[in-house]
Design an enzyme around this catalytic site. Structure first.
Site, short mmCIF file in Angstrom:
data_model
loop_
_atom_site.label_atom_id
_atom_site.label_comp_id
_atom_site.label_asym_id
_atom_site.label_seq_id
_atom_site.Cartn_x
_atom_site.Cartn_y
_atom_site.Cartn_z
N GLY A 1 0.82 -1.21 0.00
CA GLY A 1 0.00 0.00 0.00
C GLY A 1 0.85 1.26 0.00
CG LEU A 2 3.13 2.68 3.56
CD1 LEU A 2 4.29 2.66 4.53
CD2 LEU A 2 2.38 4.02 3.65
CG HIS B 1 32.36 14.90 6.99
ND1 HIS B 1 31.16 15.05 7.65
CD2 HIS B 1 32.73 16.13 6.57
CE1 HIS B 1 30.82 16.32 7.64
NE2 HIS B 1 31.76 17.01 6.99
N1 LIG Z 1 9.60 -3.79 -0.03
C1 LIG Z 1 9.24 -5.03 0.27
O1 LIG Z 1 10.02 -5.82 0.77
C2 LIG Z 1 7.86 -5.48 -0.03
C3 LIG Z 1 7.04 -4.75 -0.85
C4 LIG Z 1 5.76 -5.19 -1.07
C5 LIG Z 1 5.33 -6.38 -0.50
N2 LIG Z 1 6.15 -7.09 0.29
C6 LIG Z 1 5.67 -8.33 0.94
O2 LIG Z 1 4.29 -8.52 0.69
C7 LIG Z 1 3.62 -8.78 1.91
C8 LIG Z 1 2.20 -8.28 1.83
O3 LIG Z 1 2.16 -6.86 1.79
P1 LIG Z 1 0.86 -6.03 2.12
O4 LIG Z 1 1.24 -4.60 2.20
O5 LIG Z 1 -0.27 -6.43 1.22
O6 LIG Z 1 0.40 -6.63 3.52
P2 LIG Z 1 0.56 -6.19 5.04
O7 LIG Z 1 -0.04 -7.30 5.81
O8 LIG Z 1 1.94 -5.78 5.33
O9 LIG Z 1 -0.35 -4.88 5.18
C9 LIG Z 1 -1.74 -4.92 5.06
C10 LIG Z 1 -2.33 -3.66 5.67
O10 LIG Z 1 -3.72 -3.63 5.39
C11 LIG Z 1 -4.42 -3.25 6.56
N3 LIG Z 1 -5.76 -3.83 6.46
C12 LIG Z 1 -6.09 -5.15 6.39
N4 LIG Z 1 -7.44 -5.28 6.29
C13 LIG Z 1 -7.96 -4.03 6.27
C14 LIG Z 1 -9.28 -3.50 6.17
N5 LIG Z 1 -10.34 -4.30 6.06
N6 LIG Z 1 -9.44 -2.16 6.21
C15 LIG Z 1 -8.38 -1.34 6.31
N7 LIG Z 1 -7.10 -1.77 6.40
C16 LIG Z 1 -6.90 -3.10 6.38
C17 LIG Z 1 -3.58 -3.80 7.70
O11 LIG Z 1 -3.84 -3.08 8.88
C18 LIG Z 1 -2.16 -3.57 7.18
O12 LIG Z 1 -1.70 -2.28 7.49
C19 LIG Z 1 4.45 -8.09 2.96
O13 LIG Z 1 4.33 -8.73 4.20
C20 LIG Z 1 5.83 -8.19 2.44
O14 LIG Z 1 6.43 -9.36 2.94
C21 LIG Z 1 7.40 -6.64 0.56
#
Ligand SMILES: NC(=O)c1ccc[n+]([C@@H]2O[C@H](COP(=O)([O-])OP(=O)(O)OC[C@H]3O[C@@H](n4cnc5c(N)ncnc54)[C@H](O)[C@@H]3O)[C@@H](O)[C@H]2O)c1
Ligand SMILES: Cc1cc2nc3c(=O)[nH]c(=O)nc-3n(C[C@H](O)[C@H](O)[C@H](O)COP(=O)(O)OP(=O)(O)OC[C@H]3O[C@@H](n4cnc5c(N)ncnc54)[C@H](O)[C@@H]3O)c2cc1C
Length: 507
Positions: A205-206, A475
């Site tokens: 998401g972020l 540095h």
């Molecule tokens: N840079 C990286 O390494 C990277 C990048 C992308 C994904 N990933 C992998 O993919 C996995 C999955 O990522 P993700 O971001 O989908 O999962 P996540 O589980 O990290 O985040 C899911 C988010 O959705 C929210 N959420 C869940 N249900 C909700 C609802 N009904 N209403 C509102 N908010 C809700 C949760 O609170 C949480 O903040 C990660 O754990 C990671 O291992 C890694």
């Protein structure tokens, strides 16, 4: 222990109706690998060094999640977004630019570069003999045999590498229809939309919310908790929210009551809506072109029939008795690796686990080279980046024998960060008073990916804080911030031979 479920059934007296009704096994192999993503491909390559009677079964594309819909397309999108952001935000340097974003070209480059990376994998997969590859969805039946297409396969050892898929709350897919996106579909957009909601502030998401914002899409982010990137250190979480809020519209701590889609006045397309209660308890509605659902991923294991191999799952779908080193399940000849085991769903972990399981089915733990489980380490590629290494703060706090101190540095006024105009961030290093070792760290800030790697190296190689501080820091670098935090750890440890001042970077 071997996979003897079949033997038990097959050993029934001849003439028994159970035996006669069993379909015929079409091939017997030493090793079957289910899933040909990063983990499965590594396992296949490794196991192929010894076993000739081996098969790899895969449903869908024969590249990998990482390349097709994961790490690579997301980073390609972020790369375009960062270019746009820099060009649009250089006025403080006296650089004024008018940026034009060609959405079609942005999305096309994402797919073109993705194809470039995929071509390497295709070359590798094409080099494997055709009779060892099966395209189809595998299922393990009650006899412990693998059913795929018209085949029934008996395997002495099974490596499950079936990955994970987006987890979508019940009925959202139906209600949102064409307005719903997930990480599986978002990179297929042929142009940038005007507006988008992103639900979930995990890594997916972020990263995507910020990238689309920087590319000019009107993005609104929702998350039920007041937390980003699953951060467990409240100070780092608050700082991350602070830094990201400069760009992102985030409704954290909101509850989504309903989602849906409605036809637009032009009758051609629909738009999506989200009915939600904001953090103040007020009912609100969002409307826009697309809703990107990033509410987590679930391992692809339940539908597989894994219980027929005597593997037990816990309430979160994680296999019990999993060796985090080799992926082996207890003493069964079953290995579950990569995202499929829901241990650490990250690329480097899938890669290592696949390699280890492939080695294990050739040799044994003593003969094979098995890497130790990786130090926990994750990077979220938003700006500023978010990094976690080693133990989390709550894990440390649960163990009273770990006398810890927190060394900190703010990047808000750190020398090089300020020079570069990227000065927002905070690093916490959790140091152990008794051992002078680093237990873990959490950070939001510039160059966090490099700082994270240095800390992961220190933890993995058992370096002391003193060892780290005896290493030169050039540095002016953003990495000097790491030294400031390490000095703060030393200062708080009150170890006599070490320095008693938290020295700031020299300017
Ligand atoms: N840079 C990286 O390494 C990277 C990048 C992308 C994904 N990933 C992998 O993919 C996995 C999955 O990522 P993700 O971001 O989908 O999962 P996540 O589980 O990290 O985040 C899911 C988010 O959705 C929210 N959420 C869940 N249900 C909700 C609802 N009904 N209403 C509102 N908010 C809700 C949760 O609170 C949480 O903040 C990660 O754990 C990671 O291992 C890694
Ligand atoms: C948007 C996004 C961004 C990401 N970014 C990063 C990142 O920057 N850094 C990072 O470290 N990680 C990142 N990840 C996570 C990373 O992509 C995964 O951890 C990794 O790709 C998992 O590899 P795997 O081999 O376990 O599974 P996969 O590559 O998914 O392979 C599993 C294969 O098994 C097949 N399969 C499933 N069920 C069956 C069945 N029954 N029969 C036959 N075949 C089956 C699937 O179709 C698939 O081909 C990201 C993920 C996403 C979604």
């Amino acid at each position: 222990m071997t996979l003897n479920i079949l033997e038990n059934d097959m050993n029934k007296p001849s003439g028994s109706s159970a035996v006669n009704t069993l379909p015929k096994v079409t091939r017997k192999v030493s090793v079957a690998i289910i899933g040909a993503g990063t983990a499965g491909q590594n396992a296949f390559q490794q196991a192929s060094k010894i076993h000739d009677d081996i098969v790899i079964i895969n449903d869908g594309f024969w590249t990998t999640t990482c390349i097709a819909v994961g790490c690579m397309p997301s980073k390609l999108l972020i790369a375009a977004a960062d270019r746009a952001h820099e060009a649009n935000n250089s006025a403080e340097f006296g650089i004024h630019a008018t940026v034009q974003i060609d959405g079609k070209q942005v999305m096309q480059r994402v797919r073109d570069e993705r194809s470039h990376f995929a071509s390497y994998i295709k070359k590798q997969v094409d080099s494997w003999p055709d009779h060892k590859k099966i395209a189809g969805r595998a299922r393990i039946n009650e006899q412990g045999l693998i059913e795929v297409n018209n085949e029934l396969i008996e395997a002495s050892k099974i490596i499950v590498a079936t990955g994970s898929s987006p987890s979508i709350p019940d009925s959202w897919a139906d209600k949102l229809g064409d307005t719903m996106l997930t990480s599986d579909s978002v990179f297929e957009l042929t142009d940038l939309p005007k507006s988008m909601a992103v639900i979930g502030t995990g890594a997916i998401g972020l990263e995507l919310a910020q990238a689309f914002t920087r590319l000019g899409v009107e993005v609104t982010v929702f998350n039920r908790a007041k937390r980003v990137a699953g951060l467990k250190d409240d100070d780092i979480n608050n700082k991350a929210i602070d830094c990201l809020s400069h760009e992102l519209t985030m409704h954290l701590g909101s509850t989504i009551n309903d989602v849906g889609s409605q036809a637009n006045a032009d009758g051609k397309r629909s738009s999506g809506f989200i009915d939600y209660e904001d953090s103040a308890g007020e009912s609100q509605q969002w409307q826009g072109e697309y809703v990107l659902v990033a509410t987590g991923r679930r391992n692809n294991i339940k539908q597989l029939g894994i219980e027929n191999l005597e593997v037990e799952l816990d309430d979160k779908n994680r296999p019990k008795n999993l060796s985090k080193k080799t992926g082996q399940i207890g003493d069964l000849e079953v290995y579950i690796v990569g995202d499929a085991n829901a241990n650490l769903p990250l690329l480097h972990v899938a890669s290592d686990e696949g390699y280890s399981a492939g080695s294990m089915v050739c040799e044994n733990e003593k003969a094979a080279y098995i890497r130790p489980p990786a130090t926990p380490f994750s990077i979220v590629f938003c700006s500023p980046q978010i990094v976690n290494v080693g133990m989390s703060l709550p894990e440390i706090q649960q163990d009273p024998s770990l006398e810890y101190v927190i060394g900190r540095v703010s990047f808000d006024n750190q020398g090089r960060s300020r020079v570069m105009g990227v000065n927002c961030g905070l690093l916490h290093i959790y140091g152990c008073k008794k051992t002078d070792r680093i237990l873990g760290a959490s950070m939001v800030g510039p160059d966090a990916e490099y700082i994270g790697h240095i800390l992961a190296t220190a933890i993995t190689n058992d370096l002391s804080v003193k060892d780290m501080l005896d290493t030169p820091f050039y540095h002016p670098t953003i990495l000097e911030g790491l030294r400031t935090a390490l000095r703060d750890v030393q200062y708080k440890m009150e170890i006599p031979y070490q320095s008693h001042d938290t020295q700031q970077d020299s300017f």
